[in-house]
Design a protein around this motif. Structure first.
Motif, PDB file in Angstrom:
ATOM      1  N   ALA A 283      11.572  -6.727  -4.435  1.00 13.12           N
ATOM      2  CA  ALA A 283      10.262  -7.254  -4.028  1.00 13.12           C
ATOM      3  C   ALA A 283       9.155  -6.489  -4.761  1.00 13.12           C
ATOM      4  N   HIS A 284       9.372  -5.190  -4.967  1.00 12.82           N
ATOM      5  CA  HIS A 284       8.427  -4.381  -5.740  1.00 12.82           C
ATOM      6  C   HIS A 284       8.271  -4.960  -7.154  1.00 12.82           C
ATOM      7  N   GLU A 285       9.391  -5.366  -7.760  1.00 16.71           N
ATOM      8  CA  GLU A 285       9.324  -5.931  -9.118  1.00 16.71           C
ATOM      9  C   GLU A 285       8.564  -7.257  -9.136  1.00 16.71           C
ATOM     10  N   GLY A 287       6.110  -7.879  -7.174  1.00 14.51           N
ATOM     11  CA  GLY A 287       4.712  -7.455  -7.053  1.00 14.51           C
ATOM     12  C   GLY A 287       4.094  -7.078  -8.388  1.00 14.51           C
ATOM     13  N   HIS A 288       4.934  -6.623  -9.326  1.00 13.29           N
ATOM     14  CA  HIS A 288       4.415  -6.258 -10.660  1.00 13.29           C
ATOM     15  C   HIS A 288       3.862  -7.459 -11.427  1.00 13.29           C
ATOM     16  N   ARG A 289       4.156  -8.652 -10.963  1.00  9.75           N
ATOM     17  CA  ARG A 289       3.492  -9.819 -11.577  1.00  9.75           C
ATOM     18  C   ARG A 289       1.977  -9.648 -11.477  1.00  9.75           C
ATOM     19  N   LYS A 309      -0.827   2.079 -11.324  1.00 13.27           N
ATOM     20  CA  LYS A 309       0.137   1.084 -11.803  1.00 13.27           C
ATOM     21  C   LYS A 309       1.361   0.941 -10.898  1.00 13.27           C
ATOM     22  N   GLU A 310       1.723   2.004 -10.155  1.00 11.64           N
ATOM     23  CA  GLU A 310       2.948   1.963  -9.351  1.00 11.64           C
ATOM     24  C   GLU A 310       2.730   2.149  -7.849  1.00 11.64           C
ATOM     25  N   SER A 311       1.988   3.202  -7.434  1.00 11.30           N
ATOM     26  CA  SER A 311       1.853   3.464  -5.988  1.00 11.30           C
ATOM     27  C   SER A 311       1.210   2.272  -5.270  1.00 11.30           C
ATOM     28  N   VAL A 366       4.838   9.501  -6.976  1.00 15.81           N
ATOM     29  CA  VAL A 366       4.363   8.145  -7.273  1.00 15.81           C
ATOM     30  C   VAL A 366       4.804   7.144  -6.199  1.00 15.81           C
ATOM     31  N   TYR A 367       6.110   7.202  -5.824  1.00 10.93           N
ATOM     32  CA  TYR A 367       6.654   6.137  -4.959  1.00 10.93           C
ATOM     33  C   TYR A 367       6.728   6.508  -3.477  1.00 10.93           C
ATOM     34  N   CYS A 368       6.604   7.798  -3.117  1.00 10.17           N
ATOM     35  CA  CYS A 368       6.628   8.183  -1.697  1.00 10.17           C
ATOM     36  C   CYS A 368       5.255   8.667  -1.233  1.00 10.17           C
TER      37      CYS A 368
END
Ligand SMILES: [Zn+2]
Length: 430
Positions: A283-285, A287-289, A309-311, A366-368
């Motif tokens: 689902a994260h990928e 969202g990168h749209r 770009k990521e968080s 970045v991700y947590c």
């Protein structure tokens, strides 16, 4: 100023009209013979610097450059740049031929029968100016058994002998660093077309480990639901002006490496997909749209580049969970998979500040930590107000060069000065 719906004008772009041939015929794995032609404009400066190259010693070989009319050029492997200097402002047509060895792809995908070609992780396999938009005419010359996948749509043309030819002409200018693709060995990968109601999803799998049919069904539903959530936040998935349409194609490989989205392609570990308890990373990928390196043009190396770009995308993915699975599931996920890993490294050298996330080199930060910090702000603002702010942020900055972290906080300050102060202090000091 409201930039909603606007796209930088072609006149502002330095590089236009790429014609690129990626040839795999007779080349080793993770190597391509590349023939790249483009037009370069000179504005006030007589020197134009483009990003080009990867590993200083191995990435670019047998480089030949012709410039018409003549201009000086200098390739700097250490800086990963090629610079052109012209005595007049007249645009130059430049042709570069070289062999490019993609070490990052080799390290990540090894003996998997697939190669990913993308400029992420410093593999600038064709020259570009970051933040530019350009037209692309791309040809692939591939040995029988290899197909290009994802990136922008391609058509197969009549080949010569054992060589297959594929052509991709993108009808609109697109972000210059977004010409990415996978090359796939069809003797090792099999395509599956999955149907759900009348919706189709294309997936490529390795023979093993086996993926249960129910899992593919689950992914299809997740793709549809995540797309609907993000579209409700940011606008439709399809965008013909940026050559984005339909669902992305999924490529499952045996590398244990994490997923990546390359516009119309999502690549992920088949092992993790077959076995992991939930599919949230996919689902994260999706969202990168909307949020990520193809739309938010903040350069690597800028402060908080990967927070932007990521968080932000990871946190919006959590809000998708909140919208579909409810507050309780969202809370427990935030605690166990974000707060907890963040606390584990608290006070150690791995505990980095978000402002220092200039490169994607610290997953815990970045991700947590990123989503934890964002939730402290969004929960105070109210989730609907937060999403409303994110919508304005996306509409203001998508495809717009010059994005920097202060523009993000500045925009938030216009909605909610208190929230902006809290966020900024957490990003800089927490
Ligand atoms: Zn990501």
């Amino acid at each position: 100023m409201n930039y909603e719906g606007s796209i930088p004008l072609t006149q502002q772009n330095r590089v236009e009209n790429y014609a690129i041939v990626f040839s795999k015929t007779g080349m080793e794995d993770f190597n391509l013979l590349i023939d790249c032609t483009f037009t370069l404009r000179f504005d006030e400066d007589s020197t134009a610097v483009m990003r080009f190259g990867g590993d200083a010693a191995y990435s670019v070989g047998a480089l030949r450059v012709t410039v018409s009319p003549e201009a000086a050029w200098h390739y700097d492997p250490e800086a990963k740049t090629i610079a052109f200097t012209a005595p007049t402002r007249q645009p130059r047509r430049i042709r570069m031929t070289y062999v490019y060895c993609n070490l990052t792809s080799a390290f990540v995908y090894g003996d998997n029968g697939c190669e990913l070609w993308e400029p992420s992780y410093g593999e600038n396999f064709y020259p570009y100016v970051f933040g530019d938009r350009s037209l692309f005419d791309v040809r692939y010359e591939l040995p029988a058994g290899i197909v290009p996948l994802g990136g922008y749509p391609t058509q197969e043309c009549v080949g010569k002998g054992n060589t297959r030819l594929f052509h991709s002409r993108i009808p609109e200018t697109v972000v210059s660093h977004s010409c990415v693709f996978a090359l796939l060995d069809t003797t090792r990968y099999r395509e599956t077309v999955h149907l759900l109601d009348r919706d189709t999803l294309r997936l490529w799998f390795m023979p093993a480990p086996e993926v249960p049919a129910a899992r593919i069904d689950e992914l299809h539903r997740l793709t549809r639901d995540a797309t609907a959530f993000f579209a409700a936040c940011f606008g439709p998935y399809d965008d013909t002006r940026n050559a984005i349409g339909g669902h992305p194609v999924y490529l499952f490989h045996t590398s244990g490496y994490s997923n990546r989205n390359n516009l119309n392609l999502i690549s992920a570990s088949q092992e993790k997909f077959a076995a992991k308890p939930h599919l949230l990373p996919l689902a994260h990928e999706i969202g990168h749209r909307w949020l990520g390196e193809w739309t938010l043009l903040i350069p690597d190396g800028a402060e908080a580049a990967y927070f932007i770009k990521e968080s932000l995308n990871e946190y919006m993915t959590l809000l998708f969970v909140r919208a579909t699975a409810g507050e309780e599931v969202f809370r427990s996920l935030l605690e166990t998979e974000y707060e907890k890993p963040m606390q584990t490294v608290r006070g150690t050298v791995a505990d980095a500040r978000l402002i220092d996330m200039r490169h994607n080199d610290n997953n815990t930060a970045v991700y947590c930590k990123g989503p934890v910090v964002l939730d402290r702000v969004a929960s105070r603002m109210g989730y609907d107000r937060w999403i409303g702010f994110m919508r304005r942020f996306y509409a203001t900055w998508r495809y717009r060069p010059g994005l920097a972290y202060p523009s993000f906080v500045g925009l938030l300050a216009r909605d909610d000065p208190q929230a902006a102060r809290l966020l900024d202090s957490l990003v800089r000091t927490f």
